[in-house]
Design a protein around this motif. Structure first.
Motif, PDB file in Angstrom:
ATOM      1  N   GLY A 123      15.973  13.977  18.713  1.00 40.96           N
ATOM      2  CA  GLY A 123      14.547  14.245  18.553  1.00 40.96           C
ATOM      3  C   GLY A 123      13.867  14.205  19.899  1.00 40.96           C
ATOM      4  O   GLY A 123      14.312  14.838  20.850  1.00 40.96           O
ATOM      5  N   ASN A 124      12.835  13.394  20.002  1.00 39.47           N
ATOM      6  CA  ASN A 124      12.091  13.263  21.259  1.00 39.47           C
ATOM      7  C   ASN A 124      12.512  12.057  22.080  1.00 39.47           C
ATOM      8  O   ASN A 124      11.829  11.670  23.011  1.00 39.47           O
ATOM      9  N   GLY A 125      13.600  11.424  21.721  1.00 40.80           N
ATOM     10  CA  GLY A 125      14.016  10.233  22.460  1.00 40.80           C
ATOM     11  C   GLY A 125      15.508  10.006  22.340  1.00 40.80           C
ATOM     12  O   GLY A 125      16.290  10.940  22.171  1.00 40.80           O
ATOM     13  N   PHE A 126      15.879   8.753  22.425  1.00 45.60           N
ATOM     14  CA  PHE A 126      17.280   8.356  22.345  1.00 45.60           C
ATOM     15  C   PHE A 126      17.459   7.493  21.107  1.00 45.60           C
ATOM     16  O   PHE A 126      16.523   6.833  20.662  1.00 45.60           O
ATOM     17  N   SER A 127      18.670   7.479  20.568  1.00 48.86           N
ATOM     18  CA  SER A 127      18.911   6.600  19.418  1.00 48.86           C
ATOM     19  C   SER A 127      20.219   5.847  19.583  1.00 48.86           C
ATOM     20  O   SER A 127      21.203   6.385  20.100  1.00 48.86           O
ATOM     21  N   CYS A 128      20.206   4.642  19.130  1.00 48.95           N
ATOM     22  CA  CYS A 128      21.383   3.793  19.153  1.00 48.95           C
ATOM     23  C   CYS A 128      22.502   4.412  18.313  1.00 48.95           C
ATOM     24  O   CYS A 128      23.659   4.440  18.734  1.00 48.95           O
ATOM     25  N   GLU A 129      22.133   4.933  17.154  1.00 47.57           N
ATOM     26  CA  GLU A 129      23.120   5.476  16.244  1.00 47.57           C
ATOM     27  C   GLU A 129      23.846   6.677  16.842  1.00 47.57           C
ATOM     28  O   GLU A 129      25.045   6.861  16.617  1.00 47.57           O
ATOM     29  N   THR A 130      23.129   7.503  17.609  1.00 45.49           N
ATOM     30  CA  THR A 130      23.763   8.644  18.244  1.00 45.49           C
ATOM     31  C   THR A 130      24.806   8.178  19.250  1.00 45.49           C
ATOM     32  O   THR A 130      25.939   8.683  19.273  1.00 45.49           O
ATOM     33  N   LEU A 141      24.396   2.405  24.799  1.00 44.69           N
ATOM     34  CA  LEU A 141      24.371   1.681  23.525  1.00 44.69           C
ATOM     35  C   LEU A 141      23.851   0.256  23.711  1.00 44.69           C
ATOM     36  O   LEU A 141      23.020  -0.227  22.941  1.00 44.69           O
ATOM     37  N   LEU A 142      24.319  -0.402  24.741  1.00 42.77           N
ATOM     38  CA  LEU A 142      23.947  -1.800  24.951  1.00 42.77           C
ATOM     39  C   LEU A 142      22.484  -1.986  25.321  1.00 42.77           C
ATOM     40  O   LEU A 142      21.943  -3.089  25.180  1.00 42.77           O
TER      41      LEU A 142
END
Length: 132
Positions: A41-48, A80-81
């Motif tokens: 989307g417009n950012g980052f995600s942990c799940e990705t 991730l961390l």
């Protein structure tokens, strides 16, 4: 997730699978940005980050040892961390002010699975988390 499903068939004489996996790895490497992150989307995600790590580990790829997945000296594991909260859980992403979102159970579960897959890969050479 598709790469995790295809991993058992790589290098087993299925040229179509091997080519698809290589195209997917090229795509992931190209989509990865500075800091080891992947846009969602417009950012980052942990799940990705977690899903990419599990895919790489299932294919026997340690992202910290493969140049394709090191961006500006950071790997998907480093990214991730950054989602880890002080309570030990993981938040999905960052708020508009840059602060980390609160820990969530499903996000923390996926992050834990990714870290476990990396640990298995590094200790045994087999990073497949799901081996059905």
């Amino acid at each position: 997730m598709s790469l995790q499903a295809l991993a058992p068939y790589c290098g087993k004489g299925r040229n179509d699978v091997d080519k698809a996996v290589e195209r997917a790895l090229d795509f992931l490497s190209a989509e990865q940005v500075k800091g080891g992150y992947f846009l969602f989307g417009n950012g980052f995600s942990c799940e990705t980050c977690a899903q990419v790590i599990m895919a790489l580990a299932s294919l026997g790829i340690d992202p910290e040892k493969d140049e394709r997945f090191m961006k500006a000296g950071k790997s998907p594991e480093d990214a991730l961390l950054t989602f880890r909260n002080d309570d030990g859980g993981f938040g999905t992403g960052f708020e508009n002010d840059g602060s980390l979102m609160k820990s969530e159970i499903e996000t923390s579960r996926q992050a834990g699975c990714a870290l476990l897959a990396l640990r298995k890969l590094r200790e045994t050479g087999d990073g497949k988390l799901f081996d059905l």
